[in-house]
Motif scaffolding. Structure first.
Motif, PDB file in Angstrom:
ATOM      1  N   ASP A   1       0.983  -1.116  -0.203  1.00  8.68           N
ATOM      2  CA  ASP A   1       0.001  -0.159   0.039  1.00  8.68           C
ATOM      3  C   ASP A   1       0.811   1.244  -0.146  1.00  8.68           C
ATOM      4  OD1 ASP A   1      -2.233  -1.458  -0.109  1.00  8.68           O
ATOM      5  OD2 ASP A   1      -2.585  -1.382   2.216  1.00  8.68           O
ATOM      6  N   PRO A   2       0.309   2.309  -0.611  1.00 11.31           N
ATOM      7  CA  PRO A   2       1.153   3.369  -0.825  1.00 11.31           C
ATOM      8  C   PRO A   2       1.466   4.190   0.761  1.00 11.31           C
ATOM      9  CG  PRO A   2      -0.818   3.631  -2.100  1.00 11.31           C
ATOM     10  CD  PRO A   2      -0.637   2.524  -1.395  1.00 11.31           C
ATOM     11  N   MET A   3       2.452   4.991   0.806  1.00  9.19           N
ATOM     12  CA  MET A   3       2.692   5.511   2.193  1.00  9.19           C
ATOM     13  C   MET A   3       2.702   6.900   2.025  1.00  9.19           C
ATOM     14  SD  MET A   3       3.303   5.719   5.503  1.00  9.19           S
ATOM     15  CE  MET A   3       2.904   3.897   5.564  1.00  9.19           C
ATOM     16  N   THR A   4       1.975   7.546   2.809  1.00  9.89           N
ATOM     17  CA  THR A   4       2.019   9.361   2.757  1.00  9.89           C
ATOM     18  C   THR A   4       3.242   9.815   3.374  1.00  9.89           C
ATOM     19  OG1 THR A   4      -0.310   9.059   2.735  1.00  9.89           O
ATOM     20  CG2 THR A   4       0.554  11.092   3.223  1.00  9.89           C
ATOM     21  N   PRO A   5       4.087  10.219   2.648  1.00 12.26           N
ATOM     22  CA  PRO A   5       5.113  11.045   3.217  1.00 12.26           C
ATOM     23  C   PRO A   5       4.624  11.856   4.474  1.00 12.26           C
ATOM     24  CG  PRO A   5       5.323  11.365   0.895  1.00 12.26           C
ATOM     25  CD  PRO A   5       3.788  10.737   1.292  1.00 12.26           C
ATOM     26  N   HIS A   6       5.411  12.026   5.682  1.00 13.10           N
ATOM     27  CA  HIS A   6       5.289  12.786   6.872  1.00 13.10           C
ATOM     28  C   HIS A   6       6.164  14.030   6.795  1.00 13.10           C
ATOM     29  CE1 HIS A   6       4.176  14.125  11.057  1.00 13.10           C
ATOM     30  NE2 HIS A   6       5.669  14.299  11.065  1.00 13.10           N
ATOM     31  N   ALA A   7       7.281  13.872   5.822  1.00  9.82           N
ATOM     32  CA  ALA A   7       8.092  14.824   5.697  1.00  9.82           C
ATOM     33  C   ALA A   7       8.612  14.849   4.326  1.00  9.82           C
ATOM     34  CB  ALA A   7       9.276  14.837   6.791  1.00  9.82           C
ATOM     35  N   ALA A   8       9.205  16.039   3.729  1.00 13.66           N
ATOM     36  CA  ALA A   8       9.718  15.937   2.494  1.00 13.66           C
ATOM     37  C   ALA A   8      10.739  14.979   2.197  1.00 13.66           C
ATOM     38  CB  ALA A   8      10.033  17.677   2.168  1.00 13.66           C
ATOM     39  N   PRO A   9      10.778  14.689   0.916  1.00 14.74           N
ATOM     40  CA  PRO A   9      11.963  13.892   0.870  1.00 14.74           C
ATOM     41  C   PRO A   9      13.144  14.598   0.699  1.00 14.74           C
ATOM     42  CG  PRO A   9      10.388  13.648  -0.964  1.00 14.74           C
ATOM     43  CD  PRO A   9       9.768  15.003  -0.201  1.00 14.74           C
ATOM     44  N   VAL A  10      14.260  13.818   1.078  1.00 15.16           N
ATOM     45  CA  VAL A  10      15.564  14.648   1.325  1.00 15.16           C
ATOM     46  C   VAL A  10      16.640  13.453   0.701  1.00 15.16           C
ATOM     47  CG1 VAL A  10      14.873  16.123   3.297  1.00 15.16           C
ATOM     48  CG2 VAL A  10      16.182  13.809   3.811  1.00 15.16           C
ATOM     49  N   PHE A  11      17.699  13.891   0.289  1.00 14.63           N
ATOM     50  CA  PHE A  11      18.865  12.907   0.273  1.00 14.63           C
ATOM     51  C   PHE A  11      19.596  12.479   1.392  1.00 14.63           C
ATOM     52  CE2 PHE A  11      18.269  15.095  -3.968  1.00 14.63           C
ATOM     53  CZ  PHE A  11      18.014  13.964  -4.940  1.00 14.63           C
TER      54      PHE A  11
ATOM     55  N   LEU B   1       8.345   5.388   9.876  1.00 14.40           N
ATOM     56  CA  LEU B   1       9.442   4.635   9.249  1.00 14.40           C
ATOM     57  C   LEU B   1      10.082   5.434   8.192  1.00 14.40           C
ATOM     58  CD1 LEU B   1       7.882   1.146   9.043  1.00 14.40           C
ATOM     59  CD2 LEU B   1       9.332   1.972  10.827  1.00 14.40           C
ATOM     60  N   ARG B   2      11.457   5.266   7.930  1.00 14.76           N
ATOM     61  CA  ARG B   2      12.197   5.868   6.753  1.00 14.76           C
ATOM     62  C   ARG B   2      11.975   4.924   5.588  1.00 14.76           C
ATOM     63  NH1 ARG B   2      17.466   4.893   5.654  1.00 14.76           N
ATOM     64  NH2 ARG B   2      18.249   6.244   4.067  1.00 14.76           N
ATOM     65  N   TYR B   3      11.686   5.791   4.620  1.00 12.48           N
ATOM     66  CA  TYR B   3      11.330   4.863   3.218  1.00 12.48           C
ATOM     67  C   TYR B   3      12.738   5.598   2.275  1.00 12.48           C
ATOM     68  CZ  TYR B   3       7.238   3.220   4.888  1.00 12.48           C
ATOM     69  OH  TYR B   3       6.188   2.519   5.556  1.00 12.48           O
ATOM     70  N   VAL B   4      13.107   4.565   1.693  1.00 16.77           N
ATOM     71  CA  VAL B   4      14.166   4.869   0.472  1.00 16.77           C
ATOM     72  C   VAL B   4      13.528   4.805  -0.756  1.00 16.77           C
ATOM     73  CG1 VAL B   4      16.624   4.299  -0.454  1.00 16.77           C
ATOM     74  CG2 VAL B   4      16.023   3.973   1.927  1.00 16.77           C
ATOM     75  N   VAL B   5      13.449   5.838  -1.626  1.00 18.18           N
ATOM     76  CA  VAL B   5      12.706   5.777  -2.992  1.00 18.18           C
ATOM     77  C   VAL B   5      13.721   5.300  -3.885  1.00 18.18           C
ATOM     78  CG1 VAL B   5      11.944   7.262  -4.828  1.00 18.18           C
ATOM     79  CG2 VAL B   5      11.459   7.820  -2.303  1.00 18.18           C
ATOM     80  N   SER B   6      13.207   4.382  -4.757  1.00 18.06           N
ATOM     81  CA  SER B   6      14.131   3.717  -5.737  1.00 18.06           C
ATOM     82  C   SER B   6      13.344   3.392  -6.970  1.00 18.06           C
ATOM     83  CB  SER B   6      14.485   2.287  -5.341  1.00 18.06           C
ATOM     84  OG  SER B   6      13.643   1.363  -5.209  1.00 18.06           O
TER      85      SER B   6
ATOM     86  N   LEU C   1      17.561   8.964  -2.201  1.00 21.22           N
ATOM     87  CA  LEU C   1      16.367   9.904  -1.725  1.00 21.22           C
ATOM     88  C   LEU C   1      15.290   9.229  -0.780  1.00 21.22           C
ATOM     89  CD1 LEU C   1      14.848  12.559  -2.559  1.00 21.22           C
ATOM     90  CD2 LEU C   1      13.740  11.175  -4.342  1.00 21.22           C
ATOM     91  N   THR C   2      15.272   9.855   0.396  1.00 21.38           N
ATOM     92  CA  THR C   2      14.575   9.115   1.289  1.00 21.38           C
ATOM     93  C   THR C   2      13.224   9.935   1.878  1.00 21.38           C
ATOM     94  OG1 THR C   2      15.675   9.864   3.243  1.00 21.38           O
ATOM     95  CG2 THR C   2      16.482   7.725   2.248  1.00 21.38           C
ATOM     96  N   TYR C   3      12.355   9.629   2.570  1.00 19.57           N
ATOM     97  CA  TYR C   3      11.383  10.264   3.238  1.00 19.57           C
ATOM     98  C   TYR C   3      10.798   9.420   4.458  1.00 19.57           C
ATOM     99  CZ  TYR C   3       7.611   7.675   1.099  1.00 19.57           C
ATOM    100  OH  TYR C   3       6.990   6.538   0.627  1.00 19.57           O
ATOM    101  N   THR C   4      10.332  10.418   5.489  1.00 22.48           N
ATOM    102  CA  THR C   4       9.672   9.625   6.663  1.00 22.48           C
ATOM    103  C   THR C   4       8.116   9.550   6.469  1.00 22.48           C
ATOM    104  OG1 THR C   4      11.428  10.667   7.832  1.00 22.48           O
ATOM    105  CG2 THR C   4       9.433   9.726   9.268  1.00 22.48           C
ATOM    106  N   GLY C   5       7.477   8.425   6.639  1.00 18.33           N
ATOM    107  CA  GLY C   5       6.244   8.047   6.378  1.00 18.33           C
ATOM    108  C   GLY C   5       5.446   8.390   7.661  1.00 18.33           C
ATOM    109  N   THR C   6       3.923   8.538   7.232  1.00 16.49           N
ATOM    110  CA  THR C   6       3.125   8.863   8.533  1.00 16.49           C
ATOM    111  C   THR C   6       3.423   7.895   9.675  1.00 16.49           C
ATOM    112  OG1 THR C   6       1.444   7.892   7.566  1.00 16.49           O
ATOM    113  CG2 THR C   6       1.546  10.273   7.222  1.00 16.49           C
ATOM    114  N   ASP C   7       3.749   6.473   9.383  1.00 20.72           N
ATOM    115  CA  ASP C   7       3.938   5.646  10.486  1.00 20.72           C
ATOM    116  C   ASP C   7       5.185   5.710  11.063  1.00 20.72           C
ATOM    117  OD1 ASP C   7       5.824   5.021   8.277  1.00 20.72           O
ATOM    118  OD2 ASP C   7       5.053   2.984   8.051  1.00 20.72           O
TER     119      ASP C   7
END
Length: 113
Positions: free
Chosen positions: A6-16, A30-35, A22-28
């Motif tokens: 399921d898609p995760m809504t970012p809690h913060a803007a993506p950053v390197f 957790l840290r997500y790495v975009v690939s 490229l990563t972001y923190t989800g509303t849960d």
């Protein structure tokens, strides 16, 4: 092929991050790495990352403006999470090329000076 999560809504803007991912923190929390998808070629991945880096300053400016907007409209009857949901929904609709134009003026609000 495995089902997509399921898609995760970012809690913060993506950053390197420090490793250039490229990563972001989800509303849960957790840290997500975009690939890129595994089938993407290395050359297109490098081009994609260069385009993201090129827009980094502008993205940070947009992030700052969004923060200012949230600070000015949240409080009272509109809490910060509701203001954030309103901002994201409005941006999503405004930036969707298939979305019909909307009249942004509220029918009940007085004309601005």
């Amino acid at each position: 092929m495995a089902p997509l999560p399921d898609p995760m809504t970012p809690h913060a803007a993506p950053v390197f991050d420090t490793e250039g991912h490229l990563t972001y923190t989800g509303t849960d929390g957790l840290r997500y790495v975009v690939s890129l998808p595994p089938e993407a070629e290395l050359e297109s991945a490098e081009c994609w990352m260069a385009n993201l880096r090129q827009g980094d300053g502008l993205f940070r400016h947009i992030e700052e403006l969004c923060g200012q907007w949230l600070a000015s409209v949240s409080g009272g009857e509109l809490d910060r999470s509701a203001a954030l949901a309103l901002l994201l929904t409005t941006l999503e609709v405004a930036l969707d090329p298939d979305s019909p134009p909307t009249d942004s003026a509220c029918a009940d609000s007085p004309p601005s000076d």
